[in-house]
Design a protein around this motif. Structure first.
Motif, PDB file in Angstrom:
ATOM      1  N   ALA A  42      28.144  17.846 -17.126  1.00  0.00           N
ATOM      2  CA  ALA A  42      27.725  16.476 -16.828  1.00  0.00           C
ATOM      3  C   ALA A  42      26.769  15.988 -17.914  1.00  0.00           C
ATOM      4  N   VAL A  43      26.884  14.703 -18.250  1.00  0.00           N
ATOM      5  CA  VAL A  43      26.129  14.123 -19.368  1.00  0.00           C
ATOM      6  C   VAL A  43      25.480  12.814 -18.922  1.00  0.00           C
ATOM      7  N   SER A  44      24.256  12.595 -19.387  1.00  0.00           N
ATOM      8  CA  SER A  44      23.589  11.301 -19.216  1.00  0.00           C
ATOM      9  C   SER A  44      23.592  10.580 -20.558  1.00  0.00           C
ATOM     10  N   ILE A  45      23.990   9.323 -20.556  1.00  0.00           N
ATOM     11  CA  ILE A  45      24.042   8.523 -21.783  1.00  0.00           C
ATOM     12  C   ILE A  45      23.016   7.401 -21.666  1.00  0.00           C
ATOM     13  N   VAL A  46      22.000   7.460 -22.509  1.00  0.00           N
ATOM     14  CA  VAL A  46      20.910   6.476 -22.495  1.00  0.00           C
ATOM     15  C   VAL A  46      21.162   5.463 -23.611  1.00  0.00           C
ATOM     16  N   ILE A  47      21.251   4.177 -23.223  1.00  0.00           N
ATOM     17  CA  ILE A  47      21.604   3.123 -24.175  1.00  0.00           C
ATOM     18  C   ILE A  47      20.514   2.047 -24.185  1.00  0.00           C
ATOM     19  N   PRO A  48      19.673   1.997 -25.234  1.00  0.00           N
ATOM     20  CA  PRO A  48      18.707   0.900 -25.346  1.00  0.00           C
ATOM     21  C   PRO A  48      19.427  -0.380 -25.777  1.00  0.00           C
ATOM     22  N   VAL A  49      19.167  -1.464 -25.094  1.00  0.00           N
ATOM     23  CA  VAL A  49      19.865  -2.725 -25.382  1.00  0.00           C
ATOM     24  C   VAL A  49      18.854  -3.854 -25.516  1.00  0.00           C
ATOM     25  N   ARG A  50      19.237  -4.844 -26.307  1.00  0.00           N
ATOM     26  CA  ARG A  50      18.454  -6.074 -26.421  1.00  0.00           C
ATOM     27  C   ARG A  50      19.366  -7.185 -26.903  1.00  0.00           C
ATOM     28  N   GLY A  51      19.497  -8.243 -26.092  1.00  0.00           N
ATOM     29  CA  GLY A  51      20.261  -9.399 -26.515  1.00  0.00           C
ATOM     30  C   GLY A  51      21.767  -9.160 -26.489  1.00  0.00           C
ATOM     31  N   VAL A  52      22.491 -10.265 -26.558  1.00  0.00           N
ATOM     32  CA  VAL A  52      23.949 -10.231 -26.582  1.00  0.00           C
ATOM     33  C   VAL A  52      24.408 -10.307 -28.030  1.00  0.00           C
ATOM     34  N   GLU A  53      25.246  -9.351 -28.446  1.00  0.00           N
ATOM     35  CA  GLU A  53      25.755  -9.291 -29.813  1.00  0.00           C
ATOM     36  C   GLU A  53      27.227  -9.686 -29.835  1.00  0.00           C
ATOM     37  N   ASN A  54      27.781  -9.797 -31.042  1.00  0.00           N
ATOM     38  CA  ASN A  54      29.162 -10.241 -31.176  1.00  0.00           C
ATOM     39  C   ASN A  54      30.148  -9.366 -30.422  1.00  0.00           C
ATOM     40  N   PHE A  55      29.899  -8.061 -30.413  1.00  0.00           N
ATOM     41  CA  PHE A  55      30.845  -7.125 -29.813  1.00  0.00           C
ATOM     42  C   PHE A  55      30.298  -6.497 -28.532  1.00  0.00           C
ATOM     43  N   THR A  56      29.338  -7.138 -27.881  1.00  0.00           N
ATOM     44  CA  THR A  56      28.751  -6.575 -26.667  1.00  0.00           C
ATOM     45  C   THR A  56      29.798  -6.313 -25.590  1.00  0.00           C
ATOM     46  N   ALA A  57      30.692  -7.252 -25.355  1.00  0.00           N
ATOM     47  CA  ALA A  57      31.709  -7.070 -24.313  1.00  0.00           C
ATOM     48  C   ALA A  57      32.574  -5.846 -24.610  1.00  0.00           C
ATOM     49  N   LEU A  58      32.938  -5.663 -25.874  1.00  0.00           N
ATOM     50  CA  LEU A  58      33.803  -4.548 -26.250  1.00  0.00           C
ATOM     51  C   LEU A  58      33.075  -3.215 -26.143  1.00  0.00           C
ATOM     52  N   THR A  59      31.854  -3.137 -26.670  1.00  0.00           N
ATOM     53  CA  THR A  59      31.128  -1.874 -26.628  1.00  0.00           C
ATOM     54  C   THR A  59      30.772  -1.491 -25.192  1.00  0.00           C
ATOM     55  N   LEU A  60      30.468  -2.476 -24.357  1.00  0.00           N
ATOM     56  CA  LEU A  60      30.204  -2.188 -22.944  1.00  0.00           C
ATOM     57  C   LEU A  60      31.451  -1.644 -22.262  1.00  0.00           C
ATOM     58  N   ALA A  61      32.578  -2.293 -22.492  1.00  0.00           N
ATOM     59  CA  ALA A  61      33.823  -1.852 -21.873  1.00  0.00           C
ATOM     60  C   ALA A  61      34.144  -0.411 -22.258  1.00  0.00           C
ATOM     61  N   ARG A  62      33.962  -0.072 -23.528  1.00  0.00           N
ATOM     62  CA  ARG A  62      34.254   1.284 -23.981  1.00  0.00           C
ATOM     63  C   ARG A  62      33.337   2.309 -23.298  1.00  0.00           C
ATOM     64  N   ALA A  63      32.079   1.937 -23.080  1.00  0.00           N
ATOM     65  CA  ALA A  63      31.144   2.874 -22.455  1.00  0.00           C
ATOM     66  C   ALA A  63      31.580   3.255 -21.045  1.00  0.00           C
ATOM     67  N   PHE A  64      32.263   2.343 -20.360  1.00  0.00           N
ATOM     68  CA  PHE A  64      32.704   2.613 -18.992  1.00  0.00           C
ATOM     69  C   PHE A  64      34.096   3.237 -18.928  1.00  0.00           C
ATOM     70  N   GLU A  65      34.691   3.517 -20.079  1.00  0.00           N
ATOM     71  CA  GLU A  65      36.062   4.025 -20.102  1.00  0.00           C
ATOM     72  C   GLU A  65      36.166   5.385 -20.792  1.00  0.00           C
ATOM     73  N   LEU A  66      35.116   6.168 -20.739  1.00  0.00           N
ATOM     74  CA  LEU A  66      35.115   7.462 -21.411  1.00  0.00           C
ATOM     75  C   LEU A  66      35.924   8.480 -20.622  1.00  0.00           C
ATOM     76  N   ASP A  67      36.649   9.318 -21.353  1.00  0.00           N
ATOM     77  CA  ASP A  67      37.450  10.368 -20.747  1.00  0.00           C
ATOM     78  C   ASP A  67      36.583  11.614 -20.578  1.00  0.00           C
ATOM     79  N   TRP A  68      35.712  11.563 -19.595  1.00  0.00           N
ATOM     80  CA  TRP A  68      34.800  12.679 -19.317  1.00  0.00           C
ATOM     81  C   TRP A  68      34.564  12.722 -17.816  1.00  0.00           C
ATOM     82  N   PRO A  69      34.642  13.907 -17.198  1.00  0.00           N
ATOM     83  CA  PRO A  69      34.643  13.955 -15.726  1.00  0.00           C
ATOM     84  C   PRO A  69      33.360  13.475 -15.062  1.00  0.00           C
ATOM     85  N   HIS A  70      32.217  13.809 -15.635  1.00  0.00           N
ATOM     86  CA  HIS A  70      30.959  13.459 -14.973  1.00  0.00           C
ATOM     87  C   HIS A  70      29.966  12.947 -16.015  1.00  0.00           C
ATOM     88  N   TYR A  71      29.694  11.652 -15.967  1.00  0.00           N
ATOM     89  CA  TYR A  71      28.663  11.102 -16.846  1.00  0.00           C
ATOM     90  C   TYR A  71      28.001   9.902 -16.178  1.00  0.00           C
TER      91      TYR A  71
END
Length: 380
Positions: A42-71
Motif C-alpha cells: 500500500a502506498v500514500s501519494i502526497v500531492i502539494p497543489v496550488r492554483g489551476v494549471e493548463n493540464f490540471t484536469a488531465l493530471t488529476l484524472a491520471r492520479a485517480f486511474e493508477l493500476d495499483w491495488p491499494h493507494y
C-alpha cells in the motif's frame, strides 16, 4: 596555443558524447512498461497543489486511474479557498473507490513553500511507502510500479526527473531541450556513475526510514527539499536511484521570461546547495567547445567555418538521436531550441552568482549561501 584550444574543445565534446552514451544505455523509451513486480505494498501519494494549471484536469484524472491495488491520494493546499480545491473535489466525487482527501494549512518549517505544504500530508500518510509528487506530473497507469521496482537493497530514495512533453510553441520546445536532452541526460549519467541526486518531482520514500532520520522536517535542512534529501540519503550510507523511464510534465505554452525565471531559480538552488558540482556547469553545452574550436582555427590562421560546423554536428546530432530513440518530443524546431538553450546557459550560470530574490508560484524567495527565506506570506 591552437593545440590547447583544440584539445580542450575535443575533451568537452568527448565528455558530452560519453554522457549521451550513458543516457542512451540507462534510459528506457517513453511509454516503456514498468518491470513486473510481485510485492505491491500500500502506498500514500502526497500531492502539494496550488492554483489551476493548463493540464490540471488531465493530471488529476491520471492520479485517480493508477493500476495499483491499494493507494491513497492526499492533496495538500495552503489555502482552503484555492480554486484548485473545487477541481479536486470533482475528481474525488467521480472516483469514490479511491481513498483520497484534501488537507489545508501552512506549516512553516522552512523557507521552501512546497515542503511546508507537504508537511501535513506526510503526517497524515497511513502507509509505510510514501510518494511526494508535484501536481503537474502526468502519472502513467504504472506510475507506482515504476517507482517501487527501482528500489534496491542499497536505496534510500527513488526519484524521476521531469520529462517535458506536449510543448506548444518554440519556447516550450526550448524548455523540453532543457528538461530532456540536458538535465535528465546529465542526471541519469551522474546516477550511473554513482553520483545520484534527488529530484523533487517524484520522490518515493520508505516512511519509517525517513522518520527515524528526523522525518519530513529533516528536508528543511536545505532550501531545496531534493538537495536536503540527497545529502540525508548519503549520510545514511544509501543511494538515490532513478526510474528507468522518466515521468512526463506536460508544458503547454511557455515564454522566454518563464524559462529564464525557472532555470535561473534552479541554477541558484544548485549553486547554493552543491557549489562544487555546480561550478563546472559553465563548461556544459555546445557554446564552450564551439568557442574553443573557433579560437583554435583563428589562432592557426584558418577559416573557422568548417571546424564550427563539425563541432555543431558532433554536439547536437547525437542529442537529437537520443530524443528520437527515447520517444521524446521531436520537431523541426528542436535543433534550434537546443542551440538557444545552450546560448542561454552561460547567462543563467552567471545570473546564479548574483544576489536577489525570485518569484516561485506567488512566493518571493531569497536564496543565499548562508540562509534562505520567504519574504512574503506564503499562499502555496
Amino acid at each position: 596555443m591552437e593545440y590547447y584550444f583544440a584539445f580542450a574543445a575535443a575533451a568537452l565534446l568527448l565528455v558530452n558524447l560519453i554522457s549521451l552514451a550513458i543516457a542512451m544505455w540507462r534510459l528506457s523509451p517513453r511509454g516503456t512498461p514498468a518491470p513486473s513486480i510481485s510485492d505491491r505494498p500500500a502506498v500514500s501519494i502526497v500531492i502539494p497543489v496550488r492554483g489551476v494549471e493548463n493540464f490540471t484536469a488531465l493530471t488529476l484524472a491520471r492520479a485517480f486511474e493508477l493500476d495499483w491495488p491499494h493507494y491513497q491520494l492526499i492533496f495538500c493546499v495552503a489555502e482552503e479557498r484555492d480554486p484548485v480545491v473545487g477541481r479536486i473535489e470533482e475528481a474525488m466525487a467521480a472516483h469514490p473507490e479511491i481513498a483520497s482527501r484534501i488537507l489545508a494549512g501552512d506549516d512553516r518549517i522552512s523557507a521552501n513553500p512546497k515542503l511546508n505544504n507537504c508537511v501535513k500530508g506526510w503526517r497524515a500518510a497511513e502507509n509505510d511507502w510514501v510518494i511526494l509528487t508535484d501536481s503537474n506530473v502526468l502519472m502513467p497507469a504504472d506510475y507506482v510500479e515504476h517507482l517501487i521496482s527501482a528500489w534496491r537493497d542499497d536505496t534510500g530514495l527513488v526519484c524521476s526527473t521531469p520529462l517535458g512533453s506536449r510543448p506548444a510553441g518554440f519556447w516550450a520546445e526550448t524548455e523540453c531541450a532543457f528538461l530532456n536532452g540536458h538535465q535528465a541526460r546529465w542526471q541519469y549519467a551522474g546516477e550511473a556513475l554513482g553520483f545520484g541526486f534527488a529530484q523533487g518531482k517524484s520522490m518515493l520514500w520508505y516512511k519509517p526510514m525517513l522518520d527515524a532520520a528526523g522525518g519530513i522536517e529533516a528536508l528543511a535542512a536545505e532550501i531545496a527539499e531534493d538537495a536536503a534529501a540527497t545529502k540525508l540519503v548519503n549520510r545514511l550510507g544509501r543511494k538515490v536511484h532513478l526510474v528507468s523511464s522518466p515521468f512526463e510534465q506536460p508544458l503547454g505554452r511557455r515564454d522566454l521570461r518563464e524559462i529564464w525565471a525557472r532555470q535561473s531559480r534552479w541554477a541558484r538552488l544548485r549553486r547554493v546547495t552543491f557549489p562544487i558540482y555546480f561550478a563546472p556547469e559553465i563548461l556544459l553545452g555546445g557554446v564552450p567547445p564551439l568557442t574553443l574550436g573557433v579560437l583554435a582555427a583563428l589562432t592557426a590562421d584558418i577559416s573557422p567555418v568548417a571546424p564550427a560546423a563539425a563541432i555543431l554536428l558532433i554536439a547536437y546530432l547525437p542529442e537529437l538521436g537520443l530524443a528520437f530513440a527515447k520517444n521524446w518530443p521531436v520537431s523541426f524546431r528542436l535543433c534550434l531550441a537546443m542551440i538557444v538553450r545552450d546560448l542561454l546557459m552561460p547567462a543563467i550560470w552567471l545570473r546564479s552568482w548574483i544576489g536577489g530574490s525570485f518569484e516561485w508560484r506567488g512566493n518571493t524567495m531569497t536564496i543565499g549561501t548562508e540562509s534562505s527565506e520567504l519574504n512574503e506570506p506564503s499562499v502555496a
